[in-house]
Design an enzyme around this catalytic site. Sequence first.
Site, PDB file in Angstrom:
ATOM      1  N   LYS A   1     -12.387  -4.606 -11.622  1.00  0.00           N
ATOM      2  CA  LYS A   1     -13.517  -4.608 -10.800  1.00  0.00           C
ATOM      3  C   LYS A   1     -14.524  -3.919 -11.604  1.00  0.00           C
ATOM      4  O   LYS A   1     -15.802  -4.242 -11.350  1.00  0.00           O
ATOM      5  CB  LYS A   1     -13.209  -3.703  -9.447  1.00  0.00           C
ATOM      6  CG  LYS A   1     -12.230  -4.264  -8.532  1.00  0.00           C
ATOM      7  CD  LYS A   1     -12.414  -3.628  -7.311  1.00  0.00           C
ATOM      8  CE  LYS A   1     -11.546  -4.184  -6.270  1.00  0.00           C
ATOM      9  NZ  LYS A   1     -10.969  -3.290  -5.205  1.00  0.00           N
TER      10      LYS A   1
ATOM     11  N   LYS B   1      -4.692 -13.629  -6.788  1.00  0.00           N
ATOM     12  CA  LYS B   1      -4.309 -12.914  -5.337  1.00  0.00           C
ATOM     13  C   LYS B   1      -5.242 -13.006  -4.314  1.00  0.00           C
ATOM     14  O   LYS B   1      -6.474 -13.167  -4.554  1.00  0.00           O
ATOM     15  CB  LYS B   1      -4.137 -11.383  -5.859  1.00  0.00           C
ATOM     16  CG  LYS B   1      -3.619 -10.339  -4.611  1.00  0.00           C
ATOM     17  CD  LYS B   1      -3.938  -8.915  -5.063  1.00  0.00           C
ATOM     18  CE  LYS B   1      -5.282  -8.470  -5.202  1.00  0.00           C
ATOM     19  NZ  LYS B   1      -5.578  -7.045  -5.488  1.00  0.00           N
TER      20      LYS B   1
ATOM     21  N   LYS C   1      -9.638  -9.544  -0.025  1.00  0.00           N
ATOM     22  CA  LYS C   1     -10.818  -9.367   1.099  1.00  0.00           C
ATOM     23  C   LYS C   1     -11.784  -9.778   0.702  1.00  0.00           C
ATOM     24  O   LYS C   1     -12.916  -9.874   1.382  1.00  0.00           O
ATOM     25  CB  LYS C   1     -10.809  -7.848   1.398  1.00  0.00           C
ATOM     26  CG  LYS C   1      -9.595  -7.575   2.297  1.00  0.00           C
ATOM     27  CD  LYS C   1      -9.958  -5.954   2.827  1.00  0.00           C
ATOM     28  CE  LYS C   1      -8.900  -5.088   2.877  1.00  0.00           C
ATOM     29  NZ  LYS C   1      -8.606  -4.160   1.786  1.00  0.00           N
TER      30      LYS C   1
HETATM   31  P1  TYM Z   1      -5.797  -2.777   0.171  1.00  0.00           P
HETATM   32  O1  TYM Z   1      -6.818  -2.258   1.564  1.00  0.00           O
HETATM   33  O2  TYM Z   1      -6.392  -3.582  -0.595  1.00  0.00           O
HETATM   34  O3  TYM Z   1      -4.766  -3.632   0.797  1.00  0.00           O
HETATM   35  C1  TYM Z   1      -3.824  -2.745   1.939  1.00  0.00           C
HETATM   36  C2  TYM Z   1      -2.441  -3.328   1.656  1.00  0.00           C
HETATM   37  O4  TYM Z   1      -2.358  -4.716   1.526  1.00  0.00           O
HETATM   38  C3  TYM Z   1      -1.585  -5.130   0.435  1.00  0.00           C
HETATM   39  N1  TYM Z   1      -2.112  -6.417  -0.107  1.00  0.00           N
HETATM   40  C4  TYM Z   1      -1.327  -7.506  -0.195  1.00  0.00           C
HETATM   41  N2  TYM Z   1      -0.174  -7.508  -0.096  1.00  0.00           N
HETATM   42  C5  TYM Z   1       0.431  -8.873  -0.347  1.00  0.00           C
HETATM   43  N3  TYM Z   1      -0.449  -9.908  -0.901  1.00  0.00           N
HETATM   44  C6  TYM Z   1      -1.683  -9.644  -1.090  1.00  0.00           C
HETATM   45  N4  TYM Z   1      -2.461 -10.539  -1.572  1.00  0.00           N
HETATM   46  C7  TYM Z   1      -2.333  -8.377  -0.682  1.00  0.00           C
HETATM   47  N5  TYM Z   1      -3.675  -7.892  -0.877  1.00  0.00           N
HETATM   48  C8  TYM Z   1      -3.326  -6.661  -0.320  1.00  0.00           C
HETATM   49  C9  TYM Z   1      -1.998  -3.884  -0.553  1.00  0.00           C
HETATM   50  O5  TYM Z   1      -0.919  -3.811  -1.606  1.00  0.00           O
HETATM   51  C10 TYM Z   1      -1.810  -2.844   0.424  1.00  0.00           C
HETATM   52  O6  TYM Z   1      -0.595  -2.280   0.483  1.00  0.00           O
HETATM   53  N6  TYM Z   1      -5.782   1.295  -2.460  1.00  0.00           N
HETATM   54  C11 TYM Z   1      -5.265   0.849  -1.439  1.00  0.00           C
HETATM   55  C12 TYM Z   1      -5.422   1.384  -0.262  1.00  0.00           C
HETATM   56  C13 TYM Z   1      -4.759   2.911  -0.221  1.00  0.00           C
HETATM   57  C14 TYM Z   1      -3.450   3.497  -0.155  1.00  0.00           C
HETATM   58  C15 TYM Z   1      -3.497   4.807  -0.328  1.00  0.00           C
HETATM   59  C16 TYM Z   1      -2.474   2.744   0.022  1.00  0.00           C
HETATM   60  C17 TYM Z   1      -5.818   4.098  -0.307  1.00  0.00           C
HETATM   61  N7  TYM Z   1      -4.864   5.304  -0.259  1.00  0.00           N
HETATM   62  C18 TYM Z   1      -2.445   5.555  -0.234  1.00  0.00           C
HETATM   63  C19 TYM Z   1      -0.987   3.280  -0.084  1.00  0.00           C
HETATM   64  C20 TYM Z   1      -1.138   4.838  -0.012  1.00  0.00           C
HETATM   65  C21 TYM Z   1      -5.953  -0.576  -1.055  1.00  0.00           C
HETATM   66  O7  TYM Z   1      -6.828  -0.665  -1.372  1.00  0.00           O
HETATM   67  O8  TYM Z   1      -5.168  -1.462  -0.643  1.00  0.00           O
END
Ligand code: TYM
Length: 325
Positions: A110, A191, A194
């Site tokens: 990023k 992947k 969003k």
């Molecule tokens: P985020 O918002 O990008 O995604 C939320 C969850 O969705 C999963 N995910 C996917 N799983 C499978 N295939 C995909 N293409 C895919 N895209 C996203 C992510 O792995 C995630 O589980 N940094 C984190 C949010 C966060 C967090 C935390 C997570 C902040 N604090 C503490 C766990 C614990 C994030 O941006 O996820």
Amino acid sequence: MARVFSGVKPSGKPHIGNYFGAFTRWAADQQPEHIYCVVDLHAMTVPYDPAELRERTVDLATWLLATGLDPDVVTLFVQSHVREHAEATWILDCVATMGELGRMTQFKEKGGGRDSVSVGLFNYPVLMAADILLYQSEEVPVGDDQRQHVELTRDIAQRFNHRFGETFTLPKATFPTSGARIMDLAHPDHKMSKSEDSPQGTIDLADDEATTRKKIMRAITDSGSEVRASEDKPGVTNLLDLLSAATGRPVADLERDFEGAGYGDFKRAVADAVVERLQPVRTRYAELRSDPASVAEALTKGADRARSTAAATMVDVRAKVGLTA
Ligand code: TYM
């Protein structure tokens, strides 16, 4: 009973990668010690519009409730409502190192080496570590892309405990059997994410049934005609993974089912399964949208509950690091 924490960022629209990688597991087994968070502070690390952030935060909480999360059982809250997250981040900033943060794949992707990216983007994993550690979490159910961040959280916790005495539980990430990394349907080497860069390759939870079917029917497949998972067939492999996530059946069984079948029939089956899984969630979302008061109430209750745990951890942390009472 393991203490579970996970989060999702209100940037862009939630998609089926989020659903199969994370949300569906959060809803499947709900316990009072499970905590889920809409991480609005994380969404501020890249340029954004404040009004949109406010709207997306509530919208994402609405989707989580629509997946079946019960706010009377689990804790569902918005990260910025519990100030301890920001406070703990500073303290952990003084434990984390520039070197380990610089090695984070997501930052490298990023940030792209640009000096103009925010310090927040660099610091992102420390805020995530604070999220997890404040609740003494044991398990963190996430998709594969968060693996490195949870490992870093463990390293930071371990270093903190070593330096200041036993304080934090060491968490471990858990991943789904299938759907841990759903790929973009139009670019199966990327992947699903969003970002709005690939609308044809991303199925949003908010897409209607016809759009969902169309995107799956148009998904890139590979040359040949065999429905088989392999490295040289990223498109078909991704659809098999998606079908496995949607049906709960192992990929090997699915390959057997589609022996001799064409890509058309296979894609139709994937579309049917995905539509069937999402339909009740989409219906419930539409209902909840017309009842924003119930969403706000759930979030207030969640923040109150989260705050009491986070505050207790911070009393201990503040004492350990030498801050006066
Ligand atoms: P985020 O918002 O990008 O995604 C939320 C969850 O969705 C999963 N995910 C996917 N799983 C499978 N295939 C995909 N293409 C895919 N895209 C996203 C992510 O792995 C995630 O589980 N940094 C984190 C949010 C966060 C967090 C935390 C997570 C902040 N604090 C503490 C766990 C614990 C994030 O941006 O996820």
